[in-house]
Design a protein around this motif. Sequence first.
Motif, PDB file in Angstrom:
ATOM      1  N   THR A 194       1.204  -1.111   0.106  1.00 16.24           N
ATOM      2  CA  THR A 194      -0.065   0.163  -0.208  1.00 16.24           C
ATOM      3  C   THR A 194       1.418   1.262   0.048  1.00 16.24           C
ATOM      4  O   THR A 194       0.451   2.184   0.300  1.00 16.24           O
ATOM      5  N   TYR A 195       2.170   1.310  -0.833  1.00 18.12           N
ATOM      6  CA  TYR A 195       2.902   2.136  -0.318  1.00 18.12           C
ATOM      7  C   TYR A 195       3.338   2.753  -1.797  1.00 18.12           C
ATOM      8  O   TYR A 195       3.331   1.759  -2.477  1.00 18.12           O
ATOM      9  N   ALA A 196       3.298   4.220  -2.291  1.00 16.72           N
ATOM     10  CA  ALA A 196       4.026   4.424  -3.156  1.00 16.72           C
ATOM     11  C   ALA A 196       5.256   3.635  -3.317  1.00 16.72           C
ATOM     12  O   ALA A 196       6.345   3.573  -2.305  1.00 16.72           O
ATOM     13  N   VAL A 241      14.179   9.562 -10.178  1.00 17.99           N
ATOM     14  CA  VAL A 241      14.051   9.123 -11.453  1.00 17.99           C
ATOM     15  C   VAL A 241      12.563   7.808 -11.720  1.00 17.99           C
ATOM     16  O   VAL A 241      12.333   8.548 -13.171  1.00 17.99           O
ATOM     17  N   ALA A 242      11.798   7.445 -11.721  1.00 15.78           N
ATOM     18  CA  ALA A 242      10.472   6.874 -11.746  1.00 15.78           C
ATOM     19  C   ALA A 242      10.021   6.831 -10.735  1.00 15.78           C
ATOM     20  O   ALA A 242      10.374   6.980  -9.142  1.00 15.78           O
ATOM     21  N   ALA A 243       8.466   6.148 -10.509  1.00 11.96           N
ATOM     22  CA  ALA A 243       7.701   6.586  -9.060  1.00 11.96           C
ATOM     23  C   ALA A 243       6.577   5.704 -10.231  1.00 11.96           C
ATOM     24  O   ALA A 243       6.276   5.477 -10.952  1.00 11.96           O
ATOM     25  N   ILE A 244       6.029   4.454  -9.080  1.00 13.19           N
ATOM     26  CA  ILE A 244       4.525   3.771  -8.943  1.00 13.19           C
ATOM     27  C   ILE A 244       3.783   3.623  -8.194  1.00 13.19           C
ATOM     28  O   ILE A 244       4.139   3.867  -7.021  1.00 13.19           O
ATOM     29  N   SER A 245       3.073   3.801  -8.661  1.00  9.88           N
ATOM     30  CA  SER A 245       1.658   3.751  -7.393  1.00  9.88           C
ATOM     31  C   SER A 245       1.791   2.796  -6.939  1.00  9.88           C
ATOM     32  O   SER A 245       1.809   1.575  -7.370  1.00  9.88           O
ATOM     33  N   TRP A 246       0.524   2.563  -5.403  1.00  8.52           N
ATOM     34  CA  TRP A 246       0.500   1.479  -4.402  1.00  8.52           C
ATOM     35  C   TRP A 246      -0.265   0.104  -5.845  1.00  8.52           C
ATOM     36  O   TRP A 246       0.826  -0.829  -5.684  1.00  8.52           O
ATOM     37  N   THR A 255       8.543  -6.465  -4.335  1.00 10.33           N
ATOM     38  CA  THR A 255      10.193  -5.733  -4.739  1.00 10.33           C
ATOM     39  C   THR A 255       9.154  -4.917  -6.113  1.00 10.33           C
ATOM     40  O   THR A 255       7.519  -4.619  -6.810  1.00 10.33           O
ATOM     41  N   VAL A 256      10.043  -4.333  -6.384  1.00 10.09           N
ATOM     42  CA  VAL A 256      10.152  -2.974  -7.352  1.00 10.09           C
ATOM     43  C   VAL A 256      11.302  -3.616  -8.316  1.00 10.09           C
ATOM     44  O   VAL A 256      12.314  -3.632  -8.033  1.00 10.09           O
ATOM     45  N   VAL A 290      24.472   5.934  -8.860  1.00 10.21           N
ATOM     46  CA  VAL A 290      24.095   5.195  -7.595  1.00 10.21           C
ATOM     47  C   VAL A 290      22.640   5.195  -7.907  1.00 10.21           C
ATOM     48  O   VAL A 290      21.934   6.605  -7.444  1.00 10.21           O
ATOM     49  N   TYR A 291      22.042   4.349  -7.608  1.00 11.46           N
ATOM     50  CA  TYR A 291      20.707   3.853  -7.795  1.00 11.46           C
ATOM     51  C   TYR A 291      20.133   3.872  -6.406  1.00 11.46           C
ATOM     52  O   TYR A 291      20.502   3.154  -6.480  1.00 11.46           O
ATOM     53  N   TYR A 292      18.803   4.150  -6.146  1.00 14.26           N
ATOM     54  CA  TYR A 292      18.489   3.640  -4.762  1.00 14.26           C
ATOM     55  C   TYR A 292      16.766   3.610  -5.280  1.00 14.26           C
ATOM     56  O   TYR A 292      15.692   4.377  -5.962  1.00 14.26           O
ATOM     57  N   CYS A 293      16.063   3.005  -4.610  1.00 19.05           N
ATOM     58  CA  CYS A 293      15.034   2.508  -4.189  1.00 19.05           C
ATOM     59  C   CYS A 293      13.811   2.765  -2.872  1.00 19.05           C
ATOM     60  O   CYS A 293      15.165   3.277  -1.865  1.00 19.05           O
ATOM     61  N   ALA A 294      13.033   3.283  -2.885  1.00 21.81           N
ATOM     62  CA  ALA A 294      13.131   3.889  -1.427  1.00 21.81           C
ATOM     63  C   ALA A 294      10.878   3.444  -1.429  1.00 21.81           C
ATOM     64  O   ALA A 294      10.204   3.400  -2.364  1.00 21.81           O
ATOM     65  N   ALA A 295      10.518   3.789  -0.603  1.00 18.17           N
ATOM     66  CA  ALA A 295       8.879   3.554  -0.303  1.00 18.17           C
ATOM     67  C   ALA A 295       8.190   4.902   0.190  1.00 18.17           C
ATOM     68  O   ALA A 295       8.491   5.150   1.323  1.00 18.17           O
ATOM     69  N   ALA A 296       6.878   5.118  -0.013  1.00 17.33           N
ATOM     70  CA  ALA A 296       6.379   6.154   0.507  1.00 17.33           C
ATOM     71  C   ALA A 296       5.171   5.871   0.961  1.00 17.33           C
ATOM     72  O   ALA A 296       4.541   4.883   0.607  1.00 17.33           O
ATOM     73  N   ARG A 297       5.071   6.525   2.666  1.00 15.47           N
ATOM     74  CA  ARG A 297       3.403   6.185   2.978  1.00 15.47           C
ATOM     75  C   ARG A 297       2.369   6.887   2.335  1.00 15.47           C
ATOM     76  O   ARG A 297       1.774   7.861   3.017  1.00 15.47           O
ATOM     77  N   THR A 298       2.329   6.526   1.404  1.00 20.44           N
ATOM     78  CA  THR A 298       1.178   7.458   0.372  1.00 20.44           C
ATOM     79  C   THR A 298       0.525   5.809  -0.528  1.00 20.44           C
ATOM     80  O   THR A 298       1.172   5.108  -1.298  1.00 20.44           O
ATOM     81  N   LEU A 299      -0.525   5.828  -1.071  1.00 12.96           N
ATOM     82  CA  LEU A 299      -0.802   5.574  -2.529  1.00 12.96           C
ATOM     83  C   LEU A 299      -0.428   5.809  -3.635  1.00 12.96           C
ATOM     84  O   LEU A 299      -0.362   5.292  -4.508  1.00 12.96           O
ATOM     85  N   GLY A 300      -0.234   7.213  -3.889  1.00 10.93           N
ATOM     86  CA  GLY A 300      -0.797   8.026  -5.063  1.00 10.93           C
ATOM     87  C   GLY A 300       1.266   8.607  -5.615  1.00 10.93           C
ATOM     88  O   GLY A 300       1.889   7.496  -5.039  1.00 10.93           O
ATOM     89  N   LEU A 301       1.184   9.047  -6.181  1.00  7.04           N
ATOM     90  CA  LEU A 301       3.405   9.004  -6.941  1.00  7.04           C
ATOM     91  C   LEU A 301       3.495  10.038  -6.273  1.00  7.04           C
ATOM     92  O   LEU A 301       2.911  11.042  -6.071  1.00  7.04           O
TER      93      LEU A 301
END
Length: 124
Positions: A31-33, A48-53, A78-79, A93-104
């Motif tokens: 349920t995280y972006a 770089v890029a984002a994807i919704s939940w 996974t993403v 250096v590429y980093y992945c991340a997670a946000a407590r939101t449903l949207g982008l």
Amino acid sequence: QVQLVESGGGLVQAGGSLRLSCAASGRTFSTYARGWFRQAPGKEREFVAAISWSGGSTHYADSVKGRFTISRDNAKNTVSLQMNSLKPEDTAVYYCAAARTLGLRDRTWEYDYWGQGTQVTVSS
């Protein structure tokens, strides 16, 4: 303990492809972006890029649009980031991340969890 671990980085020639993956543990991020950022030497970390939940919406930086594709598998927690037609300026250096939101989200401060990063080097 929550962890995001990136993999798939490496050295590739210009025009080549790489696929980055980010595995999460310690909690589910269904349920995280999710997002990918990068940081080149001497520069600030950039979006770089984002994807919704649900994976139904995606957003890309102009510099990678049409070349990179973000995807997610909530069942596997996974993403991924498919990177095609790589250019030397993609080196970072590429980093992945997670946000407590449903949207982008496309700002670093909007993300709550971060991985340690994986190096991508594109030679000319």
